[in-house]
Design a protein around this motif. Structure first.
Motif, PDB file in Angstrom:
ATOM      1  N   GLU A  33      46.554  81.344  35.966  1.00 55.92           N
ATOM      2  CA  GLU A  33      45.222  81.762  36.402  1.00 55.92           C
ATOM      3  C   GLU A  33      44.392  80.487  36.549  1.00 55.92           C
ATOM      4  OE1 GLU A  33      43.265  85.061  34.535  1.00 55.92           O
ATOM      5  OE2 GLU A  33      45.190  86.013  34.069  1.00 55.92           O
ATOM      6  N   TYR A  34      44.324  80.014  37.780  1.00 57.64           N
ATOM      7  CA  TYR A  34      43.770  78.681  38.026  1.00 57.64           C
ATOM      8  C   TYR A  34      42.274  78.582  37.752  1.00 57.64           C
ATOM      9  CZ  TYR A  34      42.061  80.472  42.435  1.00 57.64           C
ATOM     10  OH  TYR A  34      41.410  81.210  43.383  1.00 57.64           O
ATOM     11  N   LEU A  35      41.568  79.702  37.690  1.00 53.64           N
ATOM     12  CA  LEU A  35      40.143  79.622  37.328  1.00 53.64           C
ATOM     13  C   LEU A  35      39.980  79.289  35.846  1.00 53.64           C
ATOM     14  CD1 LEU A  35      38.681  82.604  39.379  1.00 53.64           C
ATOM     15  CD2 LEU A  35      38.529  80.159  39.903  1.00 53.64           C
ATOM     16  N   LYS A  36      40.955  79.712  35.024  1.00 56.00           N
ATOM     17  CA  LYS A  36      40.940  79.412  33.589  1.00 56.00           C
ATOM     18  C   LYS A  36      41.637  78.087  33.286  1.00 56.00           C
ATOM     19  CE  LYS A  36      41.013  84.236  32.114  1.00 56.00           C
ATOM     20  NZ  LYS A  36      41.807  85.271  31.433  1.00 56.00           N
ATOM     21  N   ASN A  37      42.676  77.763  34.044  1.00 52.09           N
ATOM     22  CA  ASN A  37      43.475  76.552  33.846  1.00 52.09           C
ATOM     23  C   ASN A  37      43.601  75.828  35.183  1.00 52.09           C
ATOM     24  OD1 ASN A  37      44.361  77.053  31.020  1.00 52.09           O
ATOM     25  ND2 ASN A  37      45.213  78.888  31.965  1.00 52.09           N
ATOM     26  N   PRO A  38      42.542  75.155  35.593  1.00 51.99           N
ATOM     27  CA  PRO A  38      42.560  74.532  36.920  1.00 51.99           C
ATOM     28  C   PRO A  38      43.557  73.384  37.026  1.00 51.99           C
ATOM     29  CG  PRO A  38      40.503  74.018  35.780  1.00 51.99           C
ATOM     30  CD  PRO A  38      41.258  74.969  34.906  1.00 51.99           C
ATOM     31  N   PRO A  39      44.178  73.267  38.194  1.00 55.50           N
ATOM     32  CA  PRO A  39      45.076  72.140  38.419  1.00 55.50           C
ATOM     33  C   PRO A  39      44.278  70.859  38.576  1.00 55.50           C
ATOM     34  CG  PRO A  39      44.828  73.422  40.422  1.00 55.50           C
ATOM     35  CD  PRO A  39      44.098  74.161  39.339  1.00 55.50           C
ATOM     36  N   SER A  40      44.904  69.751  38.283  1.00 54.14           N
ATOM     37  CA  SER A  40      44.267  68.453  38.491  1.00 54.14           C
ATOM     38  C   SER A  40      44.204  68.151  39.982  1.00 54.14           C
ATOM     39  CB  SER A  40      45.070  67.357  37.788  1.00 54.14           C
ATOM     40  OG  SER A  40      46.336  67.222  38.432  1.00 54.14           O
ATOM     41  N   ALA A  41      43.400  67.184  40.336  1.00 55.34           N
ATOM     42  CA  ALA A  41      43.339  66.735  41.730  1.00 55.34           C
ATOM     43  C   ALA A  41      44.709  66.247  42.178  1.00 55.34           C
ATOM     44  CB  ALA A  41      42.277  65.641  41.887  1.00 55.34           C
ATOM     45  N   ALA A  77      40.000  63.072  49.150  1.00 62.87           N
ATOM     46  CA  ALA A  77      39.782  62.763  47.731  1.00 62.87           C
ATOM     47  C   ALA A  77      38.571  63.506  47.194  1.00 62.87           C
ATOM     48  CB  ALA A  77      39.619  61.255  47.532  1.00 62.87           C
ATOM     49  N   ASP A  78      37.505  63.575  47.972  1.00 62.29           N
ATOM     50  CA  ASP A  78      36.303  64.288  47.523  1.00 62.29           C
ATOM     51  C   ASP A  78      36.552  65.792  47.440  1.00 62.29           C
ATOM     52  OD1 ASP A  78      34.877  61.943  47.238  1.00 62.29           O
ATOM     53  OD2 ASP A  78      33.821  62.142  49.160  1.00 62.29           O
ATOM     54  N   ILE A  79      37.297  66.329  48.398  1.00 60.97           N
ATOM     55  CA  ILE A  79      37.625  67.761  48.363  1.00 60.97           C
ATOM     56  C   ILE A  79      38.474  68.072  47.139  1.00 60.97           C
ATOM     57  CG2 ILE A  79      38.924  69.594  49.521  1.00 60.97           C
ATOM     58  CD1 ILE A  79      38.069  68.258  52.204  1.00 60.97           C
ATOM     59  N   LEU A  80      39.491  67.266  46.887  1.00 64.94           N
ATOM     60  CA  LEU A  80      40.362  67.492  45.730  1.00 64.94           C
ATOM     61  C   LEU A  80      39.590  67.388  44.420  1.00 64.94           C
ATOM     62  CD1 LEU A  80      43.485  65.536  46.969  1.00 64.94           C
ATOM     63  CD2 LEU A  80      43.320  68.022  46.671  1.00 64.94           C
ATOM     64  N   MET A  83      37.532  70.540  44.034  1.00 64.76           N
ATOM     65  CA  MET A  83      38.388  71.677  43.668  1.00 64.76           C
ATOM     66  C   MET A  83      38.807  71.617  42.203  1.00 64.76           C
ATOM     67  SD  MET A  83      40.972  71.863  46.866  1.00 64.76           S
ATOM     68  CE  MET A  83      40.666  72.814  48.332  1.00 64.76           C
ATOM     69  N   ALA A  84      39.168  70.430  41.745  1.00 66.34           N
ATOM     70  CA  ALA A  84      39.589  70.288  40.349  1.00 66.34           C
ATOM     71  C   ALA A  84      38.426  70.582  39.398  1.00 66.34           C
ATOM     72  CB  ALA A  84      40.140  68.890  40.108  1.00 66.34           C
ATOM     73  N   ALA A  85      37.215  70.188  39.795  1.00 71.22           N
ATOM     74  CA  ALA A  85      36.036  70.415  38.961  1.00 71.22           C
ATOM     75  C   ALA A  85      35.552  71.859  39.033  1.00 71.22           C
ATOM     76  CB  ALA A  85      34.908  69.468  39.385  1.00 71.22           C
ATOM     77  N   GLU A  86      35.706  72.480  40.214  1.00 71.82           N
ATOM     78  CA  GLU A  86      35.242  73.851  40.430  1.00 71.82           C
ATOM     79  C   GLU A  86      36.343  74.618  41.155  1.00 71.82           C
ATOM     80  OE1 GLU A  86      31.139  74.223  41.853  1.00 71.82           O
ATOM     81  OE2 GLU A  86      31.031  72.043  41.624  1.00 71.82           O
ATOM     82  N   PRO A  87      37.292  75.172  40.405  1.00 76.19           N
ATOM     83  CA  PRO A  87      38.474  75.777  41.020  1.00 76.19           C
ATOM     84  C   PRO A  87      38.185  76.985  41.913  1.00 76.19           C
ATOM     85  CG  PRO A  87      38.471  76.126  38.651  1.00 76.19           C
ATOM     86  CD  PRO A  87      37.370  75.169  38.948  1.00 76.19           C
ATOM     87  N   ILE A  88      36.982  77.525  41.872  1.00 74.81           N
ATOM     88  CA  ILE A  88      36.634  78.612  42.796  1.00 74.81           C
ATOM     89  C   ILE A  88      36.752  78.135  44.245  1.00 74.81           C
ATOM     90  CG2 ILE A  88      34.134  78.196  42.862  1.00 74.81           C
ATOM     91  CD1 ILE A  88      35.829  81.646  42.696  1.00 74.81           C
TER      92      ILE A  88
END
Length: 114
Positions: A33-41, A77-80, A83-88
């Motif tokens: 569940e990536y909103l709870k456990n977000p992937p790294s950039a 890089a900015d998009i990644l 995403m890593a900071a805000e997985p939504i």
């Protein structure tokens, strides 16, 4: 076959893709569940690279403030990082197997890597 789904249980497409994977014989499934456990950039970069797509292609616009923040025109890089900071901001579901990665929209795309 091992499969990992980056899943959002509130998303109908993600739920349907998960159900398809659960019903498939021989699939050893990991659900993140990536909103709870977000992937790294770095993990996101690897997923998109393996899917043959850019981070921009995996950016969720609907229901987010991505456009207001200028993310569709930002660097990979900015998009990644966003995403890593805000997985939504991650479009879902992403499925990874040894045969590749797919953004499963539509859900039938998962068949390409099973």
């Amino acid at each position: 076959m091992k499969a990992t789904i980056w899943h959002n249980p509130k998303c109908g497409t993600s739920r349907k893709t998960l159900a398809l994977l659960e019903e498939r014989p021989g699939v050893e499934l990991a659900v993140i569940e990536y909103l709870k456990n977000p992937p790294s950039a770095e993990k996101l970069a690897q997923l998109y690279r393996d899917a043959g797509m850019s981070p921009r292609d995996g950016l969720r616009l609907r229901g987010t403030d991505a456009e207001e923040r200028g993310l569709p025109d930002a660097s990979d890089a900015d998009i990644l990082a966003a995403m890593a900071a805000e997985p939504i901001l991650i479009e879902r579901p992403l499925v990874e197997t040894e045969r590749g990665v797919r953004l499963c929209r539509p859900m039938e795309r998962v068949e390409e890597i099973l």
